[in-house]
Structure formats: C-alpha cells, structure tokens
Motif scaffolding. Structure first.
Motif, PDB file in Angstrom:
ATOM      1  N   GLY A  79       7.029 -33.464 -26.415  1.00 33.81           N
ATOM      2  CA  GLY A  79       6.046 -33.116 -27.455  1.00 33.81           C
ATOM      3  C   GLY A  79       6.148 -31.669 -27.897  1.00 33.81           C
ATOM      4  O   GLY A  79       7.097 -30.955 -27.596  1.00 33.81           O
ATOM      5  N   LEU A  80       5.149 -31.275 -28.613  1.00 40.45           N
ATOM      6  CA  LEU A  80       5.049 -29.903 -29.118  1.00 40.45           C
ATOM      7  C   LEU A  80       4.215 -29.072 -28.160  1.00 40.45           C
ATOM      8  O   LEU A  80       3.231 -29.551 -27.607  1.00 40.45           O
ATOM      9  N   HIS A  81       4.617 -27.800 -28.019  1.00 35.60           N
ATOM     10  CA  HIS A  81       3.763 -26.889 -27.258  1.00 35.60           C
ATOM     11  C   HIS A  81       3.380 -25.728 -28.190  1.00 35.60           C
ATOM     12  O   HIS A  81       3.884 -25.602 -29.312  1.00 35.60           O
ATOM     13  N   CYS A  82       2.562 -24.841 -27.717  1.00 38.45           N
ATOM     14  CA  CYS A  82       1.930 -23.827 -28.584  1.00 38.45           C
ATOM     15  C   CYS A  82       2.947 -22.881 -29.232  1.00 38.45           C
ATOM     16  O   CYS A  82       2.816 -22.498 -30.392  1.00 38.45           O
ATOM     17  N   ALA A  83       4.002 -22.506 -28.502  1.00 41.43           N
ATOM     18  CA  ALA A  83       4.969 -21.561 -29.064  1.00 41.43           C
ATOM     19  C   ALA A  83       5.710 -22.177 -30.237  1.00 41.43           C
ATOM     20  O   ALA A  83       5.922 -21.535 -31.264  1.00 41.43           O
ATOM     21  N   ILE A  84       6.107 -23.439 -30.077  1.00 37.03           N
ATOM     22  CA  ILE A  84       6.852 -24.090 -31.165  1.00 37.03           C
ATOM     23  C   ILE A  84       5.965 -24.273 -32.386  1.00 37.03           C
ATOM     24  O   ILE A  84       6.356 -23.996 -33.519  1.00 37.03           O
ATOM     25  N   GLN A 156      -6.766 -17.975 -20.939  1.00 41.07           N
ATOM     26  CA  GLN A 156      -6.823 -18.992 -19.870  1.00 41.07           C
ATOM     27  C   GLN A 156      -5.875 -20.132 -20.155  1.00 41.07           C
ATOM     28  O   GLN A 156      -5.203 -20.651 -19.245  1.00 41.07           O
ATOM     29  N   ASN A 157      -5.797 -20.552 -21.400  1.00 39.62           N
ATOM     30  CA  ASN A 157      -4.983 -21.721 -21.738  1.00 39.62           C
ATOM     31  C   ASN A 157      -3.490 -21.429 -21.616  1.00 39.62           C
ATOM     32  O   ASN A 157      -2.683 -22.353 -21.602  1.00 39.62           O
ATOM     33  N   CYS A 158      -3.123 -20.111 -21.571  1.00 39.68           N
ATOM     34  CA  CYS A 158      -1.699 -19.764 -21.501  1.00 39.68           C
ATOM     35  C   CYS A 158      -1.162 -19.801 -20.069  1.00 39.68           C
ATOM     36  O   CYS A 158       0.060 -19.747 -19.855  1.00 39.68           O
ATOM     37  N   LEU A 159      -2.073 -19.830 -19.084  1.00 33.83           N
ATOM     38  CA  LEU A 159      -1.632 -19.704 -17.707  1.00 33.83           C
ATOM     39  C   LEU A 159      -0.884 -20.930 -17.208  1.00 33.83           C
ATOM     40  O   LEU A 159      -0.106 -20.829 -16.252  1.00 33.83           O
ATOM     41  N   ASP A 160      -1.109 -22.086 -17.844  1.00 34.43           N
ATOM     42  CA  ASP A 160      -0.417 -23.312 -17.380  1.00 34.43           C
ATOM     43  C   ASP A 160       1.089 -23.162 -17.507  1.00 34.43           C
ATOM     44  O   ASP A 160       1.834 -23.654 -16.636  1.00 34.43           O
ATOM     45  N   CYS A 161       1.527 -22.504 -18.556  1.00 35.31           N
ATOM     46  CA  CYS A 161       2.978 -22.366 -18.775  1.00 35.31           C
ATOM     47  C   CYS A 161       3.503 -20.984 -18.400  1.00 35.31           C
ATOM     48  O   CYS A 161       4.713 -20.834 -18.159  1.00 35.31           O
ATOM     49  N   HIS A 162       2.608 -19.963 -18.412  1.00 40.47           N
ATOM     50  CA  HIS A 162       3.092 -18.591 -18.241  1.00 40.47           C
ATOM     51  C   HIS A 162       2.440 -17.853 -17.077  1.00 40.47           C
ATOM     52  O   HIS A 162       2.690 -16.675 -16.897  1.00 40.47           O
ATOM     53  N   GLY A 163       1.578 -18.566 -16.293  1.00 38.44           N
ATOM     54  CA  GLY A 163       0.854 -17.890 -15.228  1.00 38.44           C
ATOM     55  C   GLY A 163       1.592 -17.929 -13.902  1.00 38.44           C
ATOM     56  O   GLY A 163       2.824 -17.946 -13.831  1.00 38.44           O
ATOM     57  N   ASN A 164       0.841 -17.920 -12.841  1.00 37.66           N
ATOM     58  CA  ASN A 164       1.384 -17.981 -11.481  1.00 37.66           C
ATOM     59  C   ASN A 164       1.444 -19.431 -11.009  1.00 37.66           C
ATOM     60  O   ASN A 164       0.720 -20.306 -11.518  1.00 37.66           O
ATOM     61  N   ILE A 169       8.712 -23.802 -12.414  1.00 38.63           N
ATOM     62  CA  ILE A 169       9.130 -24.451 -13.647  1.00 38.63           C
ATOM     63  C   ILE A 169       7.924 -25.121 -14.268  1.00 38.63           C
ATOM     64  O   ILE A 169       7.215 -25.904 -13.619  1.00 38.63           O
ATOM     65  N   ASP A 170       7.692 -24.785 -15.593  1.00 41.99           N
ATOM     66  CA  ASP A 170       6.547 -25.397 -16.265  1.00 41.99           C
ATOM     67  C   ASP A 170       6.981 -26.691 -16.926  1.00 41.99           C
ATOM     68  O   ASP A 170       8.116 -27.163 -16.757  1.00 41.99           O
ATOM     69  N   VAL A 171       6.102 -27.272 -17.753  1.00 44.86           N
ATOM     70  CA  VAL A 171       6.359 -28.596 -18.333  1.00 44.86           C
ATOM     71  C   VAL A 171       7.501 -28.551 -19.333  1.00 44.86           C
ATOM     72  O   VAL A 171       8.106 -29.581 -19.643  1.00 44.86           O
ATOM     73  N   THR A 172       7.799 -27.303 -19.875  1.00 41.08           N
ATOM     74  CA  THR A 172       8.867 -27.210 -20.876  1.00 41.08           C
ATOM     75  C   THR A 172      10.223 -26.963 -20.234  1.00 41.08           C
ATOM     76  O   THR A 172      11.231 -26.862 -20.924  1.00 41.08           O
ATOM     77  N   GLY A 173      10.221 -26.828 -18.890  1.00 42.37           N
ATOM     78  CA  GLY A 173      11.482 -26.633 -18.195  1.00 42.37           C
ATOM     79  C   GLY A 173      11.860 -25.176 -18.016  1.00 42.37           C
ATOM     80  O   GLY A 173      12.963 -24.880 -17.548  1.00 42.37           O
ATOM     81  N   PHE A 174      10.965 -24.216 -18.316  1.00 41.67           N
ATOM     82  CA  PHE A 174      11.243 -22.785 -18.149  1.00 41.67           C
ATOM     83  C   PHE A 174      10.433 -22.227 -16.981  1.00 41.67           C
ATOM     84  O   PHE A 174       9.312 -22.715 -16.713  1.00 41.67           O
ATOM     85  N   PRO A 175      10.958 -21.263 -16.256  1.00 41.69           N
ATOM     86  CA  PRO A 175      10.187 -20.682 -15.152  1.00 41.69           C
ATOM     87  C   PRO A 175       9.014 -19.872 -15.698  1.00 41.69           C
ATOM     88  O   PRO A 175       9.092 -19.229 -16.727  1.00 41.69           O
ATOM     89  N   LYS A 176       7.887 -19.899 -14.999  1.00 44.63           N
ATOM     90  CA  LYS A 176       6.692 -19.168 -15.411  1.00 44.63           C
ATOM     91  C   LYS A 176       6.914 -17.650 -15.245  1.00 44.63           C
ATOM     92  O   LYS A 176       7.630 -17.212 -14.359  1.00 44.63           O
TER      93      LYS A 176
END
Length: 559
Positions: A79-84, A156-164, A169-176
């Motif tokens: 799916g789409l995530h916020c950055a895209i 707060q909503n950014c921590l799922d992909c970019h937090g600790n 590895i987050d849902v997009t396949g990139f390390p946090k």
C-alpha cells in the motif's frame, strides 16, 4: 564657467538634480521591490509548506487504516505510506506552476531525497539552531530563484516507521531511524522561479524612467521660460544700458520691470549711477583744464629747480675738483719739507750728540711731531687719490717681514716719545702673499701709530704677524693697552673723519682717516679688518689677508 550663460547653468543644474533624483528613486524602488518580492515568496513558501505538512499529518494519522488494506495474502506490504503520498501531493500542488518541491534528509531512504548545499544549510539550521524556516535568493541553472525550506518534525504517528528500536525493520522494509517526538525528520524544500517578479520590477523601473523623463522635460521648459522672462531678459536690458554708457551716452535710464524686486533695485541703482556719472562728467572738463594748467605751472617750476640744481652740482663738482687738487698739491708740497726735516734730524743725531737733556728732548720732539704730521699728510693724500679714482693697486709678491721692519723704524720714535713699549714679531713659516707692498705698509703704520697715540705712558703696543692654515690667511694683529673704544663707537671709527672722541675739545689730534684707509686697503686685498676693545682695557685690531692667490700663482710658475 564665467563665459557660460545663466540659463545654461540653471538647465545643467536641473538636469543634474533630476538625474540624481531618478537614480535615487530607482535604487529605492529596486530595494523595495526586492524586499516585497522576498516577503511574497516567503508567504507563498509558508502556505505551500503548511499545506504539504497538513497532507503529511493526515496521511500519518490514517497510516494504520492504510496498512489494513495494503497487505497481500502472503503478508507483503503493497500500500501507500505517508512519505509516498506526501511526495505525490507535493507534485500535485506544483503541477500547475513552475514551482518544485522536495523532501530531504541527511540520511534519506530514497537517494533522490539527498540535500543540496542550500538544503544542507537549512537542515543544519533546523537541527542546531531550532529555526522554523530558512529561505534565500540564490542562483540556480544560471538564473536567480527563491529557495524556501521548512522543518518536518517527528510526531506520535511517525514513530511506527521511524521510532525505536533503532535499526528494526519497519513495514516498508527499511530500518527505523530511532527518532523521538519533536526531532527534525527532514525538511520540505520548495524552489520558486523569479521570472514574473523580475518582469514586474523591470516594468516598474521603465515606468519610473518615463515619468521622471517627462518631469525633466517639463521642468526644463518651465525653468527656461522662467529664467528668460524673470532674469535674462531684464539683465539683457541692463547690459544694453551699460554698453550705452560705455559709448558715452550718460542719459540712458532703465524702466520699471515686473520681473522681480531685485531686478528693480538693480535698475534703480544703475539709474543713480548714470546720473552721478553725468554730473561728474559735466565738471570733468573744467577740472581737467584746471589740473592741466596747474601741471604746466608745476613742470615749469620743476624745470627751473632742475636748472638750479644742475648749476649747484656743477659748482660742487668744480669745488670738489679744486679741493682734491688743493689737497694733493698741499700734501705733496708739505711732504717735501717734512721729509727734509726728518732727514736733517736723523743726520744731526748721527753726526753729533745732544749737549744737554733739553736739546735731546727737543730733537725727539722735532722728529716725533714731524713723523706724526707726515702720517696725517699721507692719509689726506691717499684719501684724495681714492676720491679722485687715481689709486693704483700694484700686485706683487710681498714679504711681510720686510714690511714689519719698515713699520718698526717709523713707529719706534713715536713710541719712544710717548714712553710706550713698542714690539714687533712674526711667526716662522708665514708665507709670502700677493698684494700691494705700500698699501699693506700704510695699513700697519696707521694701526701702530694710532695704538701708540692712544696708549698712555708706561703702556705697550705689539704688532704680531701669524699664519692660520685652517682659513689660509695671514693675520696682522696690533694690540695695545690704551684707553680702549666703547662698543657703541666700534663701527663708527672705520668711517672717514671720525674718532671715538669727536668733541671739539678732544685730547688726541688726528684726521680720523687712518682706520678708514686701513679698512679700504684691507678689502682691496680681499681681506677684512676687525676690532676687539673695551673702555680702559685696550684694543686689538686684526687685519686678515688671504694667501690663496699667492699659492696659485706660485704653483702656475712652477709648472
């Protein structure tokens, strides 16, 4: 500048003032336009960044819903995530304009999001200084553009992909990244071209130039006609009136003018001047006739006085000639019997001794008085020759020792008569000098005779001749212990017919010519004479005679 017309000067002044005003206005307008442009571009950048940030927040807050419908049956996130979505929305915002947007970070997940130099400076300002925006006008691709950047802070909503935990590895396949709430997660970079604003600025400048150019033409026209009516036309009338006065027409008058109070005051002053000149001119001819008659009378009187002066001068010349001839004749006629008296006295002293002290004293008196009288006659004769211009200067090689012996033979009897100790000496090594033998002898006889005359009994007089190589001169010094000369009289004694005691009842006889002749003869030799004296302490006369000429002549003969 004095030959430039007044209208031309004013026109040039107006042109300069308008030109300066135009350039100042253009500079001020350009600065205002640039400031206004920066403010407008900054406001647009703020609005666009806020809109993109709002979309970003919306996508971030609904990210969980997107995730529920974005996985395949195998569990892969598609799916789409916020950055895209944010990047897509940014492109959508700028699709209808020449603007460009970009999301940048120092360690982006996508290589296209690497910052350039401007964006790197903006990120540094956001991270280190906490800046809320960063903008500047820079050159890009050969053109100036407006660059704007705003920070993207972690929520707060950014921590799922970019937090600790960092590195997971987050849902997009990139390390946090391990960011926390409030950290700068990147920046929104917006680039806006300045073509439209530059065109507006040029249009404003052209309008200003046209406006000020028109104002310049109108101002010049107004100033030209105002000067012509108020200044140059009245001044031309004044000039014409002045030319009339120069030609002799003193009846000219200037009429009242409506140009200005100053011009009317000038016209009134001119009219008064012309009236005064006319009145003066009426009396001028009579005054000239009177002055001419007076001048003729004065000239006639001056001519008579000139003729009288010429007659007086002729009489004086004749009398002066008679005086010189008389003095020369009398001096010559007196010298012969005086010489005979001195010769007979010397012969009498050699052939017979005095029979008594009284006879010896008589013989000494005869010889001394005869020599004193001979000194005076010689001085008068020499002075008359100088006045008549018949004095000859005979240059020869002179041995000063010979002159010293002759001077001693002449002055010694006078010294004996006055009971004065008289001594003469010369240093060894005194060179020969070039000069007139008789005149040097005359100088020394006068100086020594004066010294003996003004030295009381029991005193002393010394003639000393020395050589001074530092100045290459021979010094003839006559020192006495006589009455001395006051400082105020030391310059006067070298004048003719002057003695320090010039009263009629002075004690010492003499003509007052000896020192004057000594000075003139010393200067004939290129030398000088000086005096050191004080009342009651004696006097020292020093004659300086250069020997350079003698040495040069001797060197030439040796060659």
């Amino acid at each position: 500048m004095g030959n430039v017309k007044l209208k031309t000067k004013f026109v040039v002044l107006i042109v300069v003032l308008v030109a300066v005003s135009l350039f100042a206005n253009l500079a001020w307008t350009s600065a205002n336009k640039r400031t206004q442009m920066e403010n407008e571009m900054r406001e647009k950048g703020q609005v666009l960044a806020q809109q993109m940030d709002a979309v970003w927040e919306f996508m971030a807050s609904n990210q969980s819903r997107l995730e529920q419908i974005s996985y395949t049956e195998e569990g892969v996130y598609q799916g789409l995530h916020c950055a895209i979505v944010g990047r897509s929305i940014g492109q959508l915002f700028t699709s209808q304009s020449t603007y460009s947007t970009k999301f940048v970070n120092f360690e982006p997940r996508n290589a296209v999001d690497m910052p350039d130099s401007f964006e790197a400076d903006a990120l540094t300002a956001f991270i280190e200084r906490g800046a809320i925006e960063y903008y500047a006008i820079v050159e890009q691709g050969g053109e100036e553009v407006f660059r704007y950047a705003a920070p993207m802070r972690i929520e707060q909503n950014c921590l799922d992909c970019h937090g600790n935990p960092k590195g997971e590895i987050d849902v997009t396949g990139f390390p946090k990244e391990g960011w926390e709430i409030g950290d700068v997660g990147g920046a929104i970079s917006i680039t806006m071209p300045l073509d439209i604003y530059r065109e507006n600025e040029r249009s404003a400048v052209v309008q200003d130039v046209i406006f000020f150019g028109g104002m310049l033409v109108v101002s010049l026209a107004i100033v030209y006609f105002a000067l012509a009516y108020l200044v140059t036309r009245p001044l031309a009338k004044v000039q014409a009136a002045v030319e009339q006065v120069q030609t002799g027409n003193l009846d000219v008058k200037l009429a009242y003018t409506e140009s200005s109070r100053e011009i009317n005051a000038l016209a009134e002053a001119f009219n008064r001047m012309a009236a005064e000149l006319s009145a003066m001119y009426e009396n001028l001819e009579a005054q000239v006739q009177d002055r001419t008659a007076q001048l003729a009378q004065v000239n006639e009187t001056l001519e008579q006085q000139r003729a009288q002066l010429e007659e007086v001068n002729e009489v004086l010349r004749n009398e002066n000639r008679y005086k010189g001839e008389f003095l020369a004749m009398m001096s010559h006629e007196l010298r012969t019997p005086l010489t005979s008296i001195l010769a007979f006295t010397e012969m009498l002293n050699r052939e017979s001794s005095p029979k008594s002290e009284k006879e010896a004293q008589t013989r000494r008196e005869i010889e001394a008085n005869s020599r004193a009288l001979l000194f005076m006659i010689n001085d008068i004769l020499e002075m008359s020759r100088l006045d008549a211009g018949r004095t000859e200067f005979n240059v020869e090689t002179v041995d000063l020792g010979d002159i010293l012996g002759l001077v001693q033979a002449v002055v010694q009897p006078l010294a004996n008569r006055n009971e004065v100790d008289f001594a003469c000496d010369i240093d060894p090594g005194v060179p020969l000098v070039q000069g007139d033998f008789e005149k040097i002898r005359h100088v020394l006889e006068n100086l020594c005779g004066n010294a003996v005359k003004f030295t009381p009994a029991g005193g002393s007089v010394r003639l000393h001749i020395s050589y001074h190589p530092e100045c290459d001169e021979v010094w003839l010094r006559v020192a006495d212990t006589g009455i001395g000369i006051a400082k105020k009289d030391q310059q006067r004694v070298f004048e003719r017919f002057v003695q320090a005691d010039s009263s009629l009842s002075r004690r010492y006889n003499g003509t007052g010519l000896g020192l004057s002749l000594a000075k003139e003869y010393a200067e004939m030799h290129g030398g000088s004479i000086s005096l050191e004296s004080a009342l009651g302490e004696g006097s020292v006369f020093t004659v300086r005679v250069p020997v350079v000429e003698c040495r040069l002549d001797a060197g030439e003969e040796n060659e």
